[in-house]
Enzyme design. Sequence first.
Site, PDB file in Angstrom:
ATOM      1  N   GLU A   1      -9.860  -2.260  -2.938  1.00 18.14           N
ATOM      2  CA  GLU A   1      -8.985  -2.893  -3.940  1.00 18.14           C
ATOM      3  C   GLU A   1      -9.795  -3.370  -5.141  1.00 18.14           C
ATOM      4  OE1 GLU A   1      -6.170  -2.089  -3.578  1.00 18.14           O
ATOM      5  OE2 GLU A   1      -5.684  -2.091  -1.458  1.00 18.14           O
TER       6      GLU A   1
ATOM      7  N   GLU B   1      -3.002  -5.447  -7.469  1.00 15.53           N
ATOM      8  CA  GLU B   1      -4.353  -5.254  -6.917  1.00 15.53           C
ATOM      9  C   GLU B   1      -5.174  -6.539  -6.969  1.00 15.53           C
ATOM     10  OE1 GLU B   1      -5.364  -2.410  -5.685  1.00 15.53           O
ATOM     11  OE2 GLU B   1      -4.078  -0.888  -6.561  1.00 15.53           O
TER      12      GLU B   1
ATOM     13  N   HIS C   1     -10.094  -0.530  -7.355  1.00 19.56           N
ATOM     14  CA  HIS C   1      -8.810  -0.226  -8.011  1.00 19.56           C
ATOM     15  C   HIS C   1      -8.564  -1.181  -9.182  1.00 19.56           C
ATOM     16  CE1 HIS C   1      -7.463   1.346  -3.803  1.00 19.56           C
ATOM     17  NE2 HIS C   1      -8.479   1.990  -4.303  1.00 19.56           N
TER      18      HIS C   1
ATOM     19  N   GLU D   1      -5.133   4.389  -0.769  1.00 20.02           N
ATOM     20  CA  GLU D   1      -3.940   3.600  -0.404  1.00 20.02           C
ATOM     21  C   GLU D   1      -3.310   4.163   0.880  1.00 20.02           C
ATOM     22  OE1 GLU D   1      -4.100   1.040  -1.934  1.00 20.02           O
ATOM     23  OE2 GLU D   1      -4.164   1.205  -4.104  1.00 20.02           O
TER      24      GLU D   1
ATOM     25  N   TYR E   1      -3.231  -0.344   8.778  1.00 17.53           N
ATOM     26  CA  TYR E   1      -2.279  -1.338   9.295  1.00 17.53           C
ATOM     27  C   TYR E   1      -1.578  -0.783  10.523  1.00 17.53           C
ATOM     28  CZ  TYR E   1      -2.918  -3.202   4.574  1.00 17.53           C
ATOM     29  OH  TYR E   1      -3.454  -3.675   3.404  1.00 17.53           O
TER      30      TYR E   1
ATOM     31  N   HIS F   1      -5.284   2.834   3.689  1.00 20.85           N
ATOM     32  CA  HIS F   1      -4.943   1.427   3.940  1.00 20.85           C
ATOM     33  C   HIS F   1      -3.670   1.327   4.783  1.00 20.85           C
ATOM     34  CE1 HIS F   1      -7.207   0.315  -0.016  1.00 20.85           C
ATOM     35  NE2 HIS F   1      -7.970   0.881   0.884  1.00 20.85           N
TER      36      HIS F   1
ATOM     37  N   ASP G   1       0.820  -1.213   0.000  1.00 21.88           N
ATOM     38  CA  ASP G   1       0.000   0.000   0.000  1.00 21.88           C
ATOM     39  C   ASP G   1       0.853   1.262   0.000  1.00 21.88           C
ATOM     40  OD1 ASP G   1      -2.899  -0.479  -0.149  1.00 21.88           O
ATOM     41  OD2 ASP G   1      -2.478  -1.849   1.486  1.00 21.88           O
TER      42      ASP G   1
HETATM   43 FE   LIG Z   1      -4.603  -0.601  -0.959  1.00 18.47          FE
HETATM   44 FE   LIG Z   2      -5.157  -0.584  -4.295  1.00 15.35          FE
END
Ligand SMILES: [Fe+2]
Ligand SMILES: [Fe+2]
Length: 349
Positions: free
Chosen positions: A223, A189, A226, A122, A129, A125, A92
């Site tokens: 995703e 992706e 994407h 992204e 995490y 994302h 990411d």
């Molecule tokens: Fe992502």
């Molecule tokens: Fe992505």
Amino acid sequence: MEIKKLKKNALFNPEGDIELRFRKMIGGNTTNLNDFNNMRYKWVSDWYRQAMNNFWIPEEINLTQDIKDYPHLEKAERTAYDKILSFLVFLDSLQSNNLPTISEYITANEVNLCLHIQAFQECVHSQSYSYMLDSICSPEERNDILYQWKTDEHLLKRNTFIGNCYNDFQNSQDGFTLMKTLIANYILEGIYFYSGFMFFYNLSRNGKMSGSAQEIRYINRDENTHLWLFRNIILELKKEEPELFTPDKIGVYESMMREGVRQEIEWGQYVIGDDIQGLNKQMLEEYILYLGNLRWHSLGFGFLYEDHRKEPESMRWVSQYSNANMVKTDFFEAKSTAYAKSTALEDDL
Ligand SMILES: [Fe+2]
Ligand SMILES: [Fe+2]
């Protein structure tokens, strides 16, 4: 033969073309005006609406149960959890940094809008995490996990392959290298995330780390959009730039796809192996081969692996998790968790 460099998007460009018939994916002459009413690529309206409806915030997901579960994970589960997270953070991060490079050469403004939204997602994302790691472990453990890709030889190998693909376009901005970057994106992706995603879903179906799995479901939903975006960019280029789709060039894209699939299986088998309840190497391999077929076929190129056209029975449960617009507790009700539909985000834990 001389390789023709792509023209970089002009920034302030009053002389750019306004007429839709002149708009092109690459090599066009755009004014850069965000005009939502005059789009050459009609699918952008649907894509944009979907991406906006998918808006979510990592902290809205409650990780209290994960904080309790994490110290009690089996050793193999915990090792896999850490390594997979380390890989996903890398992917990411790389995506959020690489997408602006691609959009510098895309000359359809409406498509750049989509790429910018993707780059934002992204970033979310990557932050999710971080939120997961900040919640379940100490700052030292967190840092160790974030940088495992530098010390674990398998992780480093994976990241080097992807990193090199993207670096190529930094060094030579021609149409063919752009296409290879787009294919690398599409593989990333559509294939690379999936061993990781299935691992988290599997933990959750075994009653562990349900908050983490929920974070992953929202990421997975993004995703999917994407993947949709890159597929459409590639399909438009197929119509507009046939010289990028000669049989020998398609052969190069195909071998990239096969290599991506091979690496994902190798990585998945290393990181998940046969020691985790509910998953094994064979299930993983069958699923990734099936995904490779699905991805290649949806670019209009047929199938790569004859025996793996159908979703394997043993992995049916994955799509129940990966479809984040379904409520976890009642799939039949099919209630949407999209942001536009109010309370779903906090309700479905
Ligand atoms: Fe992502
Ligand atoms: Fe992505």
